[in-house]
Design a protein around this motif. Structure first.
Motif, PDB file in Angstrom:
ATOM      1  N   MET A 234     -15.394  13.645 -26.848  1.00 16.03           N
ATOM      2  CA  MET A 234     -16.228  14.139 -25.494  1.00 16.03           C
ATOM      3  C   MET A 234     -16.979  12.826 -24.824  1.00 16.03           C
ATOM      4  O   MET A 234     -17.532  12.942 -23.976  1.00 16.03           O
ATOM      5  N   ALA A 235     -16.911  11.709 -25.582  1.00 18.73           N
ATOM      6  CA  ALA A 235     -17.403  10.526 -25.054  1.00 18.73           C
ATOM      7  C   ALA A 235     -17.118  10.259 -23.375  1.00 18.73           C
ATOM      8  O   ALA A 235     -15.801  10.352 -23.086  1.00 18.73           O
TER       9      ALA A 235
ATOM     10  N   PHE B  83      -9.850  20.800 -34.166  1.00 12.94           N
ATOM     11  CA  PHE B  83     -10.599  21.705 -33.084  1.00 12.94           C
ATOM     12  C   PHE B  83     -10.672  20.818 -31.783  1.00 12.94           C
ATOM     13  O   PHE B  83     -10.647  19.533 -31.775  1.00 12.94           O
ATOM     14  N   ASP B  84     -10.311  21.641 -30.850  1.00 10.81           N
ATOM     15  CA  ASP B  84     -10.371  20.854 -29.422  1.00 10.81           C
ATOM     16  C   ASP B  84     -11.600  21.351 -28.836  1.00 10.81           C
ATOM     17  O   ASP B  84     -11.687  22.689 -28.400  1.00 10.81           O
ATOM     18  N   HIS B  85     -12.641  20.824 -28.988  1.00  9.33           N
ATOM     19  CA  HIS B  85     -14.426  20.973 -28.618  1.00  9.33           C
ATOM     20  C   HIS B  85     -14.236  21.271 -27.204  1.00  9.33           C
ATOM     21  O   HIS B  85     -14.835  22.347 -26.619  1.00  9.33           O
TER      22      HIS B  85
ATOM     23  N   SER C 293     -18.430  25.693 -35.341  1.00 14.18           N
ATOM     24  CA  SER C 293     -17.868  24.765 -34.336  1.00 14.18           C
ATOM     25  C   SER C 293     -18.251  25.043 -32.976  1.00 14.18           C
ATOM     26  O   SER C 293     -18.275  23.900 -32.344  1.00 14.18           O
ATOM     27  N   GLY C 294     -18.589  26.027 -32.531  1.00 13.86           N
ATOM     28  CA  GLY C 294     -18.929  26.054 -30.827  1.00 13.86           C
ATOM     29  C   GLY C 294     -20.323  25.334 -30.823  1.00 13.86           C
ATOM     30  O   GLY C 294     -20.513  24.808 -29.741  1.00 13.86           O
ATOM     31  N   CYS C 295     -21.258  25.344 -31.559  1.00 18.91           N
ATOM     32  CA  CYS C 295     -22.535  24.800 -31.749  1.00 18.91           C
ATOM     33  C   CYS C 295     -22.242  23.404 -31.677  1.00 18.91           C
ATOM     34  O   CYS C 295     -22.847  22.339 -30.905  1.00 18.91           O
ATOM     35  N   ILE C 296     -21.555  22.859 -32.350  1.00 15.39           N
ATOM     36  CA  ILE C 296     -20.958  21.340 -32.605  1.00 15.39           C
ATOM     37  C   ILE C 296     -20.609  21.114 -31.044  1.00 15.39           C
ATOM     38  O   ILE C 296     -21.205  19.916 -30.568  1.00 15.39           O
ATOM     39  N   GLY C 297     -19.518  21.829 -30.487  1.00 16.50           N
ATOM     40  CA  GLY C 297     -19.148  21.303 -29.173  1.00 16.50           C
ATOM     41  C   GLY C 297     -20.091  21.202 -28.266  1.00 16.50           C
ATOM     42  O   GLY C 297     -20.350  20.170 -27.523  1.00 16.50           O
ATOM     43  N   PHE C 298     -20.930  22.342 -28.070  1.00 20.99           N
ATOM     44  CA  PHE C 298     -21.949  22.422 -26.943  1.00 20.99           C
ATOM     45  C   PHE C 298     -23.010  21.587 -27.054  1.00 20.99           C
ATOM     46  O   PHE C 298     -23.521  20.750 -26.144  1.00 20.99           O
TER      47      PHE C 298
ATOM     48  N   ILE D 253     -15.195  25.156 -25.927  1.00 20.60           N
ATOM     49  CA  ILE D 253     -16.398  25.527 -25.138  1.00 20.60           C
ATOM     50  C   ILE D 253     -15.900  26.301 -23.973  1.00 20.60           C
ATOM     51  O   ILE D 253     -16.642  27.517 -23.597  1.00 20.60           O
ATOM     52  N   LYS D 254     -14.755  25.891 -23.321  1.00 20.67           N
ATOM     53  CA  LYS D 254     -14.255  26.677 -22.366  1.00 20.67           C
ATOM     54  C   LYS D 254     -13.845  28.355 -22.603  1.00 20.67           C
ATOM     55  O   LYS D 254     -14.282  29.160 -22.051  1.00 20.67           O
TER      56      LYS D 254
END
Length: 115
Positions: free
Chosen positions: A112-113, A4-6, A63-68, A10-11
């Motif tokens: 995302m760090a 996944f590209d989080h 997965s979306g929740c993980i990213g956000f 998200i975008k």
């Protein structure tokens, strides 16, 4: 390991929800108000609320929740140690499937760090 590209996910989610925001502004604003009210600092800190939200996202395989929520946790100054400790609770409560999404959350965290 997750591919996944989080950041992209998200975008994409935001872009795909744009028409719904236009078509159903009251409902979407209501959801936004609920999120703001639920996640604000209170008896439980905003960071702890985000850790809870991420744990739910992992155990619900979102997965979306993980990213956000990983993005929000970085903004709130969550440490990797705090994240990892919460992830062990996810695995304890969610078993093998949660372990797979834990790997995804770790990748999202690293990707995302802040640099």
């Amino acid at each position: 390991m997750s591919t996944f590209d989080h950041v992209g996910l998200i975008k994409d989610i935001n872009a795909n929800l744009a028409p719904l925001r236009k078509a159903q502004p009251e409902a979407m604003q209501g959801f936004g108000q609920l999120a703001t009210a639920a996640m604000k600092e209170g008896a439980v800190s905003a960071k702890n609320k985000e850790l809870i939200a991420l744990a739910i996202g992992i155990t619900q395989h979102c997965s979306g929740c993980i990213g956000f929520h990983v993005k929000a946790l970085h903004k709130l100054g969550c440490t990797r140690a705090e994240l990892e400790e919460m992830l062990t609770v996810c695995v304890y409560m969610g078993g093998g499937p949660a372990l797979m999404y834990t790997a995804e959350a770790i990748k999202a965290w690293d990707t995302m760090a802040p640099q």
